[in-house]
Scaffold this active site. Structure first.
Site, mmCIF file in Angstrom:
data_model
loop_
_atom_site.group_PDB
_atom_site.id
_atom_site.type_symbol
_atom_site.label_atom_id
_atom_site.label_comp_id
_atom_site.label_asym_id
_atom_site.label_seq_id
_atom_site.Cartn_x
_atom_site.Cartn_y
_atom_site.Cartn_z
ATOM 1 C CB THR A 6 -1.173 0.407 1.176
ATOM 2 O OG1 THR A 6 -2.082 -1.203 1.415
ATOM 3 C CG2 THR A 6 -1.468 1.352 1.654
ATOM 4 N NE ARG B 197 -9.044 -6.812 3.436
ATOM 5 C CZ ARG B 197 -7.804 -6.246 3.846
ATOM 6 N NH1 ARG B 197 -7.874 -5.515 2.349
ATOM 7 N NH2 ARG B 197 -6.981 -5.863 4.517
ATOM 8 N N GLY C 143 -4.658 -4.983 7.533
ATOM 9 C CA GLY C 143 -5.120 -4.377 7.717
ATOM 10 C C GLY C 143 -6.570 -4.717 8.437
HETATM 11 C C1 SD4 Z 1 -4.496 -3.715 3.354
HETATM 12 N N1 SD4 Z 1 -3.040 -2.393 4.117
HETATM 13 O O1 SD4 Z 1 -6.249 -4.081 2.372
HETATM 14 C C2 SD4 Z 1 -3.615 -3.275 3.390
HETATM 15 C C3 SD4 Z 1 -2.911 -3.240 2.683
HETATM 16 C C4 SD4 Z 1 -1.578 -3.866 2.667
HETATM 17 O O2 SD4 Z 1 0.499 -4.557 3.293
HETATM 18 O O3 SD4 Z 1 -0.283 -2.394 2.708
HETATM 19 N N2 SD4 Z 1 -0.914 -4.632 2.791
HETATM 20 O O4 SD4 Z 1 -4.931 -4.413 4.122
#
Ligand code: SD4
Length: 342
Positions: A198, A226, A252
């Protein structure tokens, strides 16, 4: 010994006094470091570069810089965790989550948005041009279209093939967190071919305006519907213009359980420096998570321009760009080494 009356007086005084050891007034003695931009992972350097083209102008506005910075990553088909080229959900559909917060602490977000290249830009419109804060799925798409964003296919051939391969091996799978995604998480380890995730970005412009954004395609092969932490205020991002800003990346479900970014900002409010504040959030994630393989990384940018980062596990990086030292990648300190890390 204080009697009850003096105790009450002391309590009232400390309640009225700022909780911060640092305060904007105190920091005017040592001028704030600005402009400055920080972002997550190694692709943060390219994002910072794009943001800097705006931040280097005296009147460059923080959210213009951030939208441009994260927009570069959203548009890059080689990055498989954000925007076009992101890994799809279990049904083969790319869905995007994003949010922004501005220098007044105003928040806008979209979740489970399909077919729009720049979800962070849509999130900004939700903040500015709608009476709402968070729009999801079809409603978010309808809003984006009304705002002039053109739908397009975000699933690249490469990610379509990757999804088909996954689907063949998991014909009935609905991912069961966190194990189903540990593999995807592990590809983010430092130096790996997939060293990105992300994009979260925090910035302070030359005028001292603080803002942030978070944008993602979420975890690979996620269950349709989700939504992760990234678009949720206080989880993936939090900006309190009087104190500072924070953003998160990683698993997340674990980050939202502790409202991780809000933890970081509140820890700064209570006097922790940015790195220690991120550590506090990392510790809470670790304490509350059900798996011993969860990764989460936090960035913090205090309102005086001081930045910090911390990861639950090793492998998390912060890209930081300021005038004094230019654009560079810094390894975040961590609580525990990642599996397989020396
Ligand atoms: C999520 N935090 O959708 C995001 C994805 C992410 O490392 O950052 N993964 O859960």
């Amino acid at each position: 010994m204080p009697n009850r009356r003096t105790f009450l007086k002391l309590s009232a005084a400390s309640a009225a006094a700022p909780l911060l050891n640092w305060s904007p007034a105190a920091s005017s003695a040592s001028p704030a470091r600005r402009p400055v931009v920080v972002s997550t992972w190694n692709f943060g350097e390219a994002a910072n570069e794009a943001a800097w083209t705006v931040l280097q102008q005296d009147d460059g506005y923080v959210l213009d810089a951030i939208e441009k910075g994260v927009g570069r990553i959203e548009a890059d088909p080689e990055i498989h965790t954000v925007g076009r080229g992101g890994r799809p959900d279990a049904s083969g559909t790319v869905t995007l989550d994003a949010c922004v917060m501005d220098e007044h602490g105003r928040y806008g977000a979209v979740a489970a948005l399909e077919r729009i290249l720049h979800p962070a830009a849509v999130a900004r419109r939700v903040k500015d041009d709608s009476p709402h804060s968070l729009l999801v799925a079809d409603g978010a798409l309808r809003f984006a279209r009304a705002q002039g964003f053109e739908p397009q296919d975000l699933l690249t051939d490469e990610m379509d093939a990757a999804w088909r391969e996954w689907k063949e091996k998991n014909p009935d799978a609905v991912p069961d967190p966190p194990e189903a995604n540990v593999e995807a998480q592990d590809t983010t380890s430092r130096g790996g071919a997939e060293n990105h995730d992300t994009i979260g970005m925090l910035a302070l412009d030359a005028q001292g305006r603080l803002g942030g954004a978070c944008t993602t395609s979420g975890t690979a092969w996620k269950q349709p519907g989700r939504v992760g932490d990234s678009p949720l205020v206080g989880s993936g991002l939090f900006v309190d213009p009087d104190v500072g800003a924070a953003c998160a990346t990683g698993w997340g479900e674990a980050i939202m359980r502790v409202a991780g970014s809000h933890v970081v900002v509140e820890a700064m409010r209570h006097g922790k420096d940015p790195e220690a504040a991120c550590r506090e959030a990392a510790e809470r994630v670790q304490k509350r998570s059900d798996s011993d393989n969860v990764q989460a990384g936090f960035l913090a940018l205090r309102a005086d321009g001081q930045a910090g980062a911390y990861g639950v596990r090793s492998g998390f990086d912060m890209a930081i760009y300021d005038e004094a030292e230019g654009n560079r990648l810094v390894s975040a300190p961590y609580l525990v080494p990642s599996a397989g890390a020396e």
